[in-house]
Scaffold this motif. Structure first.
Motif, PDB file in Angstrom:
ATOM      1  N   LYS A   5       0.842  -1.206   0.000  1.00 58.00           N
ATOM      2  CA  LYS A   5       0.000   0.000   0.000  1.00 58.00           C
ATOM      3  C   LYS A   5       0.877   1.257   0.000  1.00 58.00           C
ATOM      4  CE  LYS A   5      -3.180   2.378   3.116  1.00 58.00           C
ATOM      5  NZ  LYS A   5      -3.825   2.310   4.412  1.00 58.00           N
ATOM      6  N   LEU A   6       1.933   1.263   0.795  1.00 60.84           N
ATOM      7  CA  LEU A   6       2.850   2.396   0.847  1.00 60.84           C
ATOM      8  C   LEU A   6       3.515   2.632  -0.504  1.00 60.84           C
ATOM      9  CD1 LEU A   6       4.627   4.529   2.337  1.00 60.84           C
ATOM     10  CD2 LEU A   6       6.185   2.633   2.868  1.00 60.84           C
ATOM     11  N   LEU A   7       4.015   1.566  -1.135  1.00 62.18           N
ATOM     12  CA  LEU A   7       4.678   1.703  -2.428  1.00 62.18           C
ATOM     13  C   LEU A   7       3.706   2.205  -3.503  1.00 62.18           C
ATOM     14  CD1 LEU A   7       6.913  -1.495  -2.393  1.00 62.18           C
ATOM     15  CD2 LEU A   7       7.704   0.880  -2.322  1.00 62.18           C
ATOM     16  N   GLU A   8       2.508   1.631  -3.536  1.00 64.79           N
ATOM     17  CA  GLU A   8       1.501   2.086  -4.517  1.00 64.79           C
ATOM     18  C   GLU A   8       1.153   3.556  -4.325  1.00 64.79           C
ATOM     19  OE1 GLU A   8      -1.764  -0.628  -3.888  1.00 64.79           O
ATOM     20  OE2 GLU A   8      -1.193  -1.813  -5.654  1.00 64.79           O
ATOM     21  N   ARG A   9       0.888   3.937  -3.090  1.00 61.02           N
ATOM     22  CA  ARG A   9       0.502   5.317  -2.796  1.00 61.02           C
ATOM     23  C   ARG A   9       1.636   6.288  -3.142  1.00 61.02           C
ATOM     24  NH1 ARG A   9      -0.496   4.973   2.464  1.00 61.02           N
ATOM     25  NH2 ARG A   9       1.511   5.873   3.003  1.00 61.02           N
ATOM     26  N   GLY A  10       2.852   5.942  -2.741  1.00 58.27           N
ATOM     27  CA  GLY A  10       3.995   6.809  -3.020  1.00 58.27           C
ATOM     28  C   GLY A  10       4.269   6.950  -4.504  1.00 58.27           C
ATOM     29  N   TYR A  11       4.168   5.862  -5.236  1.00 61.98           N
ATOM     30  CA  TYR A  11       4.409   5.896  -6.678  1.00 61.98           C
ATOM     31  C   TYR A  11       3.299   6.688  -7.379  1.00 61.98           C
ATOM     32  CZ  TYR A  11       6.301   4.287 -11.124  1.00 61.98           C
ATOM     33  OH  TYR A  11       6.881   4.240 -12.359  1.00 61.98           O
ATOM     34  N   PHE A  12       2.068   6.499  -6.934  1.00 60.95           N
ATOM     35  CA  PHE A  12       0.928   7.211  -7.526  1.00 60.95           C
ATOM     36  C   PHE A  12       1.050   8.718  -7.277  1.00 60.95           C
ATOM     37  CE2 PHE A  12      -3.383   8.902  -7.595  1.00 60.95           C
ATOM     38  CZ  PHE A  12      -3.852   8.405  -8.805  1.00 60.95           C
ATOM     39  N   GLU A  13       1.463   9.108  -6.067  1.00 61.62           N
ATOM     40  CA  GLU A  13       1.615  10.530  -5.748  1.00 61.62           C
ATOM     41  C   GLU A  13       2.660  11.198  -6.632  1.00 61.62           C
ATOM     42  OE1 GLU A  13       2.443  10.658  -1.565  1.00 61.62           O
ATOM     43  OE2 GLU A  13       0.374  10.216  -1.019  1.00 61.62           O
ATOM     44  N   THR A  14       3.698  10.471  -7.000  1.00 60.83           N
ATOM     45  CA  THR A  14       4.754  11.028  -7.845  1.00 60.83           C
ATOM     46  C   THR A  14       4.339  11.093  -9.307  1.00 60.83           C
ATOM     47  OG1 THR A  14       6.400  10.107  -6.348  1.00 60.83           O
ATOM     48  CG2 THR A  14       7.169  10.754  -8.520  1.00 60.83           C
ATOM     49  N   HIS A  15       3.652  10.076  -9.804  1.00 57.87           N
ATOM     50  CA  HIS A  15       3.371   9.955 -11.240  1.00 57.87           C
ATOM     51  C   HIS A  15       1.924  10.202 -11.640  1.00 57.87           C
ATOM     52  CE1 HIS A  15       7.382   8.472 -12.061  1.00 57.87           C
ATOM     53  NE2 HIS A  15       7.273   7.722 -10.986  1.00 57.87           N
ATOM     54  N   GLY A  16       1.007  10.187 -10.703  1.00 64.64           N
ATOM     55  CA  GLY A  16      -0.401  10.353 -11.050  1.00 64.64           C
ATOM     56  C   GLY A  16      -1.060   9.064 -11.492  1.00 64.64           C
ATOM     57  N   ASP A  17      -0.292   8.040 -11.724  1.00 61.81           N
ATOM     58  CA  ASP A  17      -0.805   6.697 -12.011  1.00 61.81           C
ATOM     59  C   ASP A  17       0.282   5.703 -11.611  1.00 61.81           C
ATOM     60  OD1 ASP A  17       1.122   6.675 -14.000  1.00 61.81           O
ATOM     61  OD2 ASP A  17      -0.296   6.744 -15.652  1.00 61.81           O
ATOM     62  N   LEU A  18       0.034   4.425 -11.840  1.00 56.08           N
ATOM     63  CA  LEU A  18       1.015   3.403 -11.447  1.00 56.08           C
ATOM     64  C   LEU A  18       1.962   3.048 -12.585  1.00 56.08           C
ATOM     65  CD1 LEU A  18      -1.171   1.075  -9.203  1.00 56.08           C
ATOM     66  CD2 LEU A  18       0.357   2.920  -8.515  1.00 56.08           C
ATOM     67  N   GLY A  19       1.913   3.791 -13.685  1.00 57.30           N
ATOM     68  CA  GLY A  19       2.856   3.587 -14.786  1.00 57.30           C
ATOM     69  C   GLY A  19       2.768   2.213 -15.416  1.00 57.30           C
ATOM     70  N   GLY A  20       1.609   1.564 -15.316  1.00 57.93           N
ATOM     71  CA  GLY A  20       1.454   0.234 -15.899  1.00 57.93           C
ATOM     72  C   GLY A  20       2.009  -0.882 -15.027  1.00 57.93           C
ATOM     73  N   PHE A  21       2.490  -0.557 -13.834  1.00 58.35           N
ATOM     74  CA  PHE A  21       3.050  -1.570 -12.935  1.00 58.35           C
ATOM     75  C   PHE A  21       1.995  -2.071 -11.965  1.00 58.35           C
ATOM     76  CE2 PHE A  21       6.987   0.314 -14.348  1.00 58.35           C
ATOM     77  CZ  PHE A  21       7.840  -0.770 -14.396  1.00 58.35           C
TER      78      PHE A  21
END
Length: 189
Positions: A12-28
């Motif tokens: 959950k932390l990794l998803e949230r942090g990545y989403f906050e930086t990119h606006g989406d999960l970049g296909g990951f």
């Protein structure tokens, strides 16, 4: 707290942090992997693989507050979890960039507590888990990857502590009313 709850909180932390930086999960897809899920054709995943669970030697059994003042004392077994963080991308550059971002997220949030913990699991009040990079030898890393299906992938080991198992009631010794009498001879005057 639980082992599965800790794993879910990290994802959950990794998803949230990545989403906050990119606006989406970049296909990951961010996922906790088990051994059977490792295959030769994994793509566009950020995975955490729990490869070892140990007793936390510094805390072993942690005393917890009583549920109510009349409740028995409680204790829980304290654990250390060891994970491999791996990025499965389409190019080496993509993997390295995403891995670096995930490492930054875990570094910025080295202690998870409160709302950062996955709410699907029961947590003791004041529960927290600490995340730290771990150092393992090249030989141990290669031995670990030799036991898995795909060839070696760039991965980073992490140590998560202190994860508590379900609290257990601790029996207290009954109060003992004992007296010890010591007879001393009188000292002559």
């Amino acid at each position: 707290m639980s082992i599965a709850g800790s794993s879910a909180s990290l994802i959950k932390l990794l998803e949230r942090g990545y989403f906050e930086t990119h606006g989406d999960l970049g296909g990951f897809a961010f996922k906790v992997f088990s051994t059977p899920e490792f295959t030769a054709n994994i793509a566009n995943h950020v995975t955490l693989f729990l490869y070892r669970v140990d007793v936390d030697r510094t805390k072993r059994h942690r005393d917890l507050p009583r549920a109510t003042p009349q409740s028995p004392r409680r204790t829980a077994l304290a654990l250390e979890l060891r994970y491999l963080l791996t990025v499965w991308g389409e190019t080496a550059e993509q993997e390295q960039e995403v891995l670096a971002e995930c490492m930054e997220i875990l570094d910025q949030h080295a202690v998870l507590s409160g709302e950062q913990l996955n709410s699907d699991y029961a947590w003791e009040e004041g529960a927290e888990i600490k995340i730290a990079l771990e150092s393992i030898s090249n030989e141990d890393m290669l031995r670990l990857w030799d036991s898995l299906e795909p060839a070696y992938r760039l991965s980073v080991p992490y140590l998560v502590r202190t994860v508590l198992l379900q609290p257990l009631s601790r029996e207290e010794a009954p109060l003992v009313d004992a007296r010890t009498n010591i007879w001393m001879p009188a000292i002559p005057e």
